[in-house]
Design an enzyme around this catalytic site. Structure first.
Site, PDB file in Angstrom:
ATOM      1  N   ALA A   1     -18.380 -15.838   5.434  1.00 38.45           N
ATOM      2  CA  ALA A   1     -18.145 -14.762   4.472  1.00 38.45           C
ATOM      3  C   ALA A   1     -18.494 -15.285   3.089  1.00 38.45           C
ATOM      4  CB  ALA A   1     -16.687 -14.291   4.503  1.00 38.45           C
TER       5      ALA A   1
ATOM      6  N   HIS B   1     -17.527 -16.156 -13.083  1.00 38.03           N
ATOM      7  CA  HIS B   1     -16.792 -17.178 -12.340  1.00 38.03           C
ATOM      8  C   HIS B   1     -16.505 -18.379 -13.243  1.00 38.03           C
ATOM      9  CE1 HIS B   1     -18.078 -14.966  -8.739  1.00 38.03           C
ATOM     10  NE2 HIS B   1     -17.072 -15.573  -8.134  1.00 38.03           N
TER      11      HIS B   1
ATOM     12  N   LYS C   1     -18.701 -23.499 -10.815  1.00 40.71           N
ATOM     13  CA  LYS C   1     -19.476 -22.882  -9.743  1.00 40.71           C
ATOM     14  C   LYS C   1     -20.945 -23.261  -9.876  1.00 40.71           C
ATOM     15  CE  LYS C   1     -20.080 -18.545  -7.219  1.00 40.71           C
ATOM     16  NZ  LYS C   1     -19.713 -19.207  -5.955  1.00 40.71           N
TER      17      LYS C   1
ATOM     18  N   GLY D   1     -22.390 -15.614  -4.300  1.00 41.80           N
ATOM     19  CA  GLY D   1     -22.638 -15.041  -2.986  1.00 41.80           C
ATOM     20  C   GLY D   1     -22.061 -13.647  -2.861  1.00 41.80           C
TER      21      GLY D   1
END
Length: 238
Positions: free
Chosen positions: A100, A135, A139, A145
């Site tokens: 995921a 973010h 990251k 994603g």
């Protein structure tokens, strides 16, 4: 259930906390700072591995797990150019892999809302769609994603869009994604449909990593009982 953690950063520690709260055992922590290895007794005892590392390390980690016939749950992004190889391992070699881009239950509901909105907008050409994501500064990949998954959901359902870009001036058939990196933000995603007369916005903001970690543990529980190439849609029955 016995769980091996591959990657023991902030997410790994949050996953460990929730896994222990749910009665599971962590048998191995494979990380640059740990002495545990794929060949160790702890990893051998695991029912499933949960992998949150870096894009450049992820694929090799999956290979190591598959060599030992260990099911893998992964939330690492930025390596998806090799996804077809992972699918082949699941479909033809009997491996099990749950991926995921975002394990938050709320985000996966957001994914479905995003697809439905794109369907509604398909016949309404006055609106231009764009996206923003924010973010934390640690990251590595950009866009996230999750943002890519959102963009793909739009592309599948909005005929006038065939791709996405981070460029300032996108082509008419592209969705512009603006990516921001600020402090310790766990994740904010916004989809904007703008016209001359109004603006429609859907927005998801994570308050902490807890939602991601809980989803990853739930995915591990699901993966331990299932086989093949799996995702949040299988677990949540969307």
């Amino acid at each position: 259930m016995n769980i091996a953690l591959i990657g023991y950063g902030k997410m790994g520690k949050e996953i460990e906390k929730i896994a222990l709260e749910r009665g599971h055992t962590i048998t191995a922590k494979i990380d640059m700072q740990s002495e545990d290895t794929f060949d160790g007794e702890g990893f051998a005892a695991a029912d499933v591995a949960i992998e949150f590392t870096m894009p450049e390390a992820a694929y090799n980690n999956f290979v190591e797990c598959f060599k030992r016939n260990k099911p893998v749950v992964s939330g690492t992004t930025g390596w998806l150019d090799k996804m077809s190889e992972i699918q082949d391992q699941c479909e033809n070699k009997g491996q099990t892999f749950f991926y995921a881009s975002n394990f938050s239950v709320g985000v996966n509901i957001f994914f479905e809302i995003n697809k439905k909105l794109a369907q509604l907008m398909n016949g309404v050409t006055d609106y231009e769609v764009s996206m923003e994501e924010t973010h934390h500064i640690h990251k590595k990949d950009s866009p996230s994603g999750t943002a890519i998954t959102l963009a793909e959901g739009i592309i599948e359902n909005l005929d006038r869009k065939q791709g996405w870009t981070e460029e300032q001036f996108p082509n008419d058939n592209e969705i512009q994604i603006e990516a921001f990196r600020r402090e310790e933000v766990p994740g904010i995603h916004t989809v904007i449909y703008d016209s001359e007369v109004d603006e429609i916005i859907i927005h998801h903001s994570a308050k902490s990593r807890k939602g991601f970690a809980l989803g990853a543990v739930l995915a591990a529980e699901f993966t331990a009982k299932n086989k093949g190439f799996l995702g949040m849609g299988d677990m949540l029955k969307f």
